[in-house]
Design an enzyme around this catalytic site. Structure first.
Site, mmCIF file in Angstrom:
data_model
loop_
_atom_site.group_PDB
_atom_site.id
_atom_site.type_symbol
_atom_site.label_atom_id
_atom_site.label_comp_id
_atom_site.label_asym_id
_atom_site.label_seq_id
_atom_site.Cartn_x
_atom_site.Cartn_y
_atom_site.Cartn_z
ATOM 1 N N THR A 1 -15.397 -20.726 -0.972
ATOM 2 C CA THR A 1 -16.558 -21.378 -0.390
ATOM 3 C C THR A 1 -16.207 -22.485 0.591
ATOM 4 O OG1 THR A 1 -18.492 -22.746 -0.994
ATOM 5 C CG2 THR A 1 -16.582 -22.914 -2.398
ATOM 6 N N ASP A 2 -17.149 -22.782 1.473
ATOM 7 C CA ASP A 2 -17.046 -23.931 2.367
ATOM 8 C C ASP A 2 -17.063 -25.256 1.611
ATOM 9 O OD1 ASP A 2 -19.793 -22.906 1.904
ATOM 10 O OD2 ASP A 2 -20.403 -24.746 2.911
ATOM 11 N N LYS B 1 -14.101 -24.454 -7.428
ATOM 12 C CA LYS B 1 -13.683 -23.360 -6.561
ATOM 13 C C LYS B 1 -12.306 -23.632 -5.951
ATOM 14 C CE LYS B 1 -15.721 -20.138 -5.566
ATOM 15 N NZ LYS B 1 -15.729 -18.774 -6.170
ATOM 16 N N GLN C 1 -24.898 -11.339 -5.125
ATOM 17 C CA GLN C 1 -25.244 -10.797 -3.807
ATOM 18 C C GLN C 1 -24.131 -9.933 -3.232
ATOM 19 O OE1 GLN C 1 -27.683 -13.359 -1.040
ATOM 20 N NE2 GLN C 1 -26.744 -14.996 -2.250
ATOM 21 N N ALA D 1 -18.763 -15.672 -10.280
ATOM 22 C CA ALA D 1 -18.542 -17.116 -10.215
ATOM 23 C C ALA D 1 -19.702 -17.851 -10.854
ATOM 24 C CB ALA D 1 -18.381 -17.581 -8.768
ATOM 25 N N TRP E 1 -23.118 -20.116 3.053
ATOM 26 C CA TRP E 1 -24.543 -19.923 3.317
ATOM 27 C C TRP E 1 -24.929 -18.448 3.209
ATOM 28 C CZ3 TRP E 1 -26.817 -23.713 7.471
ATOM 29 C CH2 TRP E 1 -26.375 -25.005 7.211
ATOM 30 N N THR F 1 -22.269 -20.381 -9.877
ATOM 31 C CA THR F 1 -22.756 -20.738 -8.543
ATOM 32 C C THR F 1 -23.913 -21.725 -8.553
ATOM 33 O OG1 THR F 1 -24.213 -18.801 -8.546
ATOM 34 C CG2 THR F 1 -22.021 -18.535 -7.554
ATOM 35 N N TYR G 1 -18.910 -28.272 -8.189
ATOM 36 C CA TYR G 1 -18.773 -26.867 -7.827
ATOM 37 C C TYR G 1 -17.607 -26.668 -6.865
ATOM 38 C CZ TYR G 1 -19.754 -22.535 -5.308
ATOM 39 O OH TYR G 1 -19.628 -21.309 -4.703
ATOM 40 N N ASP H 1 -15.959 -11.791 -19.303
ATOM 41 C CA ASP H 1 -16.362 -13.182 -19.065
ATOM 42 C C ASP H 1 -15.166 -13.897 -18.457
ATOM 43 O OD1 ASP H 1 -16.866 -15.954 -19.306
ATOM 44 O OD2 ASP H 1 -18.207 -15.626 -20.995
#
Length: 301
Positions: free
Chosen positions: A102-103, A130, A13, A61, A151, A63, A126, A37
């Site tokens: 990430t959160d 991270k 995204q 990543a 999000w 995900t 996950y 990779d």
């Protein structure tokens, strides 16, 4: 000034948003599998050496949050070790690195939004992968920013907002978790922030511009709130109303344990960079409008 960015990933995204939002004076070189990779150190180093860039954005990543529970080694190899490989390349090239995190590095137990210096404590594979990536970057290349976001939604790829729109085509009611809180964030807004930050990092060596930053949309919400906002926006385009049945996390078990509180405090970003992302409801309405308008053309939800 012109800006050349090497971006890891081809179809995510944020990568898609970066490619679309790049101004004429910004050159994007997107690198991804099979040529690059993240789990393969030599491939990462070779690919980025040839990119001729002013800065690197690590947007690739692993995900699949729930699948990571059964593929923890793979997630760690990509998100943990892979981030270290990218940092090694950035250090060799002597260019800034902007890394998306990430959160999920937090346990979600605080009653307030998390600040950058709050203790981490991931509750799933996950999140652990991270966080390992954050640590590897910090240990390898001081000229970095770690951008924790949450999000993420956009007109690109698979995400919660597009899932709700798809379900709304055939259902009159959708059950959605209402006891997890976070900051819905547009990938397009993230991309715009990355461009601003990358320019500053290239031009200004100040240590205050380096380190960890939280980058999320303004305002918090539950997943049920996001679903209701999505359906409300869709009604403006003639979609039928869809009811949201608010349920608890216990009613919707998943392999990975999500943080109950994913809210991130963005004041550091505002103070150091003068940046605030738009309110999430504003950006979500734009996203829904675009997805539904695209449906009348060649792009499907």
């Amino acid at each position: 000034m012109s800006l050349r960015l090497a971006v890891t990933g081809l179809t995510g995204q944020v990568v898609s948003a970066l490619i679309e939002r790049a101004a004429k004076d910004i050159e994007i070189t997107a690198l991804g599998r099979p040529q690059l990779d993240l789990g393969l150190r030599n491939a990462v180093l070779a690919g980025l050496r040839h990119a001729r860039c002013d800065a690197i954005v690590n947007a690739a990543a692993y995900t699949a949050v729930d699948r990571a529970e059964s593929e923890a080694d793979l997630a760690m190899r990509v998100n943990g070790e892979g981030a270290g490989h990218v940092a090694e390349a950035a250090a060799e090239l002597n260019v800034p690195l902007l890394h998306l995190s990430t959160d999920y590095v937090f346990d979600g137990m605080l009653p307030r939004p998390y600040r950058e210096d709050d203790p981490t404590g991931p509750t799933c594979a996950y999140g652990r992968s991270k966080l390992a990536g954050e640590h590897n970057i910090a240990a390898t290349h001081p000229n970095h920013v770690i951008l924790r976001t949450a999000w993420v939604y956009s007109p690109f790829g698979a995400n919660f907002v597009k899932t709700m729109l798809r379900l709304g085509e055939t259902r009159a009611e959708v059950s959605v978790v209402a006891d997890q809180l976070g900051n819905p964030t547009s990938a397009i807004d993230i991309a715009d922030a990355i461009f601003v930050m990358a320019r500053r990092l290239v031009e200004d060596p100040s240590p205050s511009l380096r380190g960890v930053f939280h980058v999320t949309g303004q305002g918090d919400a539950s997943w049920a709130d996001v679903a209701e906002a999505t359906f409300a926006a869709a009604e403006k385009f003639g979609r039928k109303p869809v009811r949201v049945q608010r349920i608890s996390t216990a009613d919707y078990p998943t392999a990975a344990r999500r943080p109950a509180n994913s809210r991130l405090d963005n004041e550091k970003l505002a103070i150091r960079y003068g940046l605030r992302l738009p309110p999430w409801r504003q950006s979500l309405e734009s996203c829904v409008a675009r997805v539904l308008m695209d449906k009348t053309g060649s792009r499907a939800v």
